[in-house]
Design an enzyme around this catalytic site. Structure first.
Site, PDB file in Angstrom:
ATOM      1  CG  PHE A 126      -2.005   1.235   1.268  1.00  0.00           C
ATOM      2  CD1 PHE A 126      -3.142   0.889   0.554  1.00  0.00           C
ATOM      3  CD2 PHE A 126      -2.218   2.112   1.973  1.00  0.00           C
ATOM      4  CE1 PHE A 126      -4.247   1.803   0.324  1.00  0.00           C
ATOM      5  CE2 PHE A 126      -2.824   3.801   1.795  1.00  0.00           C
ATOM      6  CZ  PHE A 126      -3.659   2.865   1.036  1.00  0.00           C
ATOM      7  CE1 TYR A 213      -9.206   3.168   6.754  1.00  0.00           C
ATOM      8  CE2 TYR A 213      -8.261   4.610   8.477  1.00  0.00           C
ATOM      9  CZ  TYR A 213      -8.080   4.513   7.813  1.00  0.00           C
ATOM     10  OH  TYR A 213      -7.365   4.103   6.780  1.00  0.00           O
ATOM     11  CE  LYS A 214      -8.001   0.144   4.849  1.00  0.00           C
ATOM     12  NZ  LYS A 214      -6.014  -0.020   5.215  1.00  0.00           N
ATOM     13  NE  ARG A 360      -9.389  -3.920  -2.341  1.00  0.00           N
ATOM     14  CZ  ARG A 360      -9.094  -2.717  -1.044  1.00  0.00           C
ATOM     15  NH1 ARG A 360      -7.429  -2.958  -0.582  1.00  0.00           N
ATOM     16  NH2 ARG A 360      -9.688  -1.738  -0.525  1.00  0.00           N
TER      17      ARG A 360
HETATM   18  C1  PLP Z   1      -5.806   1.428   4.892  1.00  0.00           C
HETATM   19  C2  PLP Z   1      -4.207   1.273   4.737  1.00  0.00           C
HETATM   20  C3  PLP Z   1      -3.808   1.930   5.087  1.00  0.00           C
HETATM   21  C4  PLP Z   1      -4.292   3.624   5.482  1.00  0.00           C
HETATM   22  O1  PLP Z   1      -3.743   4.426   5.644  1.00  0.00           O
HETATM   23  P1  PLP Z   1      -4.251   6.506   6.835  1.00  0.00           P
HETATM   24  O2  PLP Z   1      -3.196   6.726   7.035  1.00  0.00           O
HETATM   25  O3  PLP Z   1      -5.549   5.615   7.558  1.00  0.00           O
HETATM   26  O4  PLP Z   1      -4.516   7.189   5.624  1.00  0.00           O
HETATM   27  C5  PLP Z   1      -1.952   2.117   5.717  1.00  0.00           C
HETATM   28  N1  PLP Z   1      -1.496   0.949   5.041  1.00  0.00           N
HETATM   29  C6  PLP Z   1      -2.566  -0.276   4.863  1.00  0.00           C
HETATM   30  C7  PLP Z   1      -1.622  -0.672   4.522  1.00  0.00           C
HETATM   31  C8  PLP Z   1      -3.203   0.301   4.934  1.00  0.00           C
HETATM   32  O5  PLP Z   1      -4.159  -1.000   4.048  1.00  0.00           O
END
Ligand code: PLP
Length: 401
Positions: A126, A213-214, A360
């Site tokens: 990510f 939040y996930k 997904r």
């Molecule tokens: C969702 C996610 C984030 C989210 O980062 P934010 O700082 O909350 O925007 C970071 N890393 C991964 C791997 C994610 O899946």
């Protein structure tokens, strides 16, 4: 024998987690397969936020810091998240966003490994994880970010997701942690796509981060968590040494003196209203057996793969076929992935799209039923066969995909 809808109804009737579905507010007209992006709201969340505004903020005003326990929120909720990731009380602090706590963990790791100037963060991960590493490296003379997933003589830290956001591949935390630490580097796990979806054990890792939040259902923008292994509590330095991390925040001393334990990784005033949603979700998690969550997650992803492969020959599976090697999502590749996802959403199946060509689908075991999996594949099969996605209105990209 292919699985029928009646089989799914029977599986729902026998599901030990079925009772949790009623604890969430779900729109009746949609099958929600994007809980790996934003979880659904607990039914109590709205009242919880409202109580925080009316009774705590409105009723107590500044007194809420003491009477409602706002000051302790980062540590209190950290202790509640700890059992979900295999940590103990006093090892997790909550606040800020995942990107911010990644910065803190990486900077602390570089500080703990003087002489080693490389951070390993893979380009397939990510993006924010790597972007933050790049931003940090630009501040530190001699520091650099390297591709890959391995340690090495000059590597201070390896940052890796337990479950890959796009493919859904799950890594072996114990094995990777051991290998990285044997090279002398520190291991930082990103748990964004694993916390709340499967059992996690970070106790051997050096640091871990994740969002709430996930799968945890803390609400949009809910605060992130940071785990710091107690062996680093004395030596690790927090680069964002705000007053909340001070040994005596209300002494108002001119110089920074770190607090003991994980408290030294707090930064500043907690986002109290966001914590209200998270606490509503944690009230549910307290009663959840993660082994049951994982078992249902495996069963649902298996079912989805079986049904979708049988009825959608144009989709190619991206997620590992071995359930042991995947998290709680299934990804398929299709050259027109984006309009397909849009056409599905309009027909009541909410998945999401990740560039360049991945559809997904996330499976949140607390509120999804096996019948939802069956019905979602029926819609998917219809969309793949009749190709409504060819309509050009689906190809225009929305801001958030
Ligand atoms: C969702 C996610 C984030 C989210 O980062 P934010 O700082 O909350 O925007 C970071 N890393 C991964 C791997 C994610 O899946």
């Amino acid at each position: 024998m292919p699985t029928t809808r009646d089989d799914c109804l029977a599986m729902d009737a026998a599901d030990p987690l079925a009772r949790f579905r009623d604890e969430f507010d779900l729109p009746g007209d949609r099958i929600y397969l994007a809980g790996n992006s934003l979880g659904a709201p607990p039914r109590t969340a709205a009242d919880r936020v409202s109580r925080t505004v009316r009774a705590e903020w409105g009723g107590e005003l500044v007194g809420g810091w003491n009477t409602a326990g706002w000051f302790e929120l980062p540590f209190r909720t950290g202790d509640r998240i700890a059992p979900l990731i295999g940590a103990d009380p006093g090892q997790v602090v909550v606040g800020n966003s995942t990107s911010v706590v990644i910065f803190q963990a990486l900077a602390a790791a570089l500080g703990l490994r003087p002489g080693r100037r490389v951070v390993v963060a893979d380009p397939g991960e990510f993006p924010t994880d790597r972007y933050v590493a790049q931003g940090l490296a630009a501040l530190l003379p001699g520091a650099e970010v390297r591709d890959g997933t391995h340690g090495g003589d000059d590597v201070a830290a390896v940052l890796l997701s337990q479950v890959h956001y796009r493919t859904g591949e799950r890594r072996d935390v114990a094995e990777v942690t051991r290998r990285v630490q044997e090279s002398g580097a520190l291991m930082i796990w990103d748990l964004c796509h694993s916390v709340g979806a499967l059992q996690v054990d970070v106790s051997a890792a050096d640091f871990a981060v994740g969002c709430t939040y996930k799968y945890l259902n803390g609400g949009p923008g809910a605060p992130a968590f940071l785990y710091v292994n107690p062996r680093h509590h004395r030596a690790a330095r927090n680069p964002l040494s705000g007053w909340y991390a001070h040994a005596e925040p209300f002494a108002f001393e001119p110089g920074f003196r770190p607090a003991d334990g994980v408290r030294r990784f707090a930064v500043s005033t907690p986002h109290v209203l966001s914590f209200a949603g998270l606490e509503a979700a944690l009230d549910i998690w307290e009663r959840v057996d993660l082994a049951q969550v994982r078992a249902k997650s495996v069963a649902m992803t298996e079912l989805f793969v079986e049904l979708a492969e049988a009825s959608c020959p144009d989709l190619s599976l991206v997620t590992p076929r071995d359930p042991e090697r995947r998290g709680s999502q299934v990804s398929f590749r299709h050259p027109h992935g984006y309009p397909v996802v849009r056409a599905l959403a309009e027909r009541g199946v909410q998945g999401d799209f990740r560039a360049p060509d991945v559809l997904r689908f996330g499976f949140a075991p607390l509120y999804l039923r096996y019948q939802d999996v069956f019905d979602a594949v029926a819609v998917l099969a219809e969309v793949m066969a009749a190709e409504p996605w060819r309509d050009e209105r689906y190809t225009r990209r929305l801001a958030v995909t």
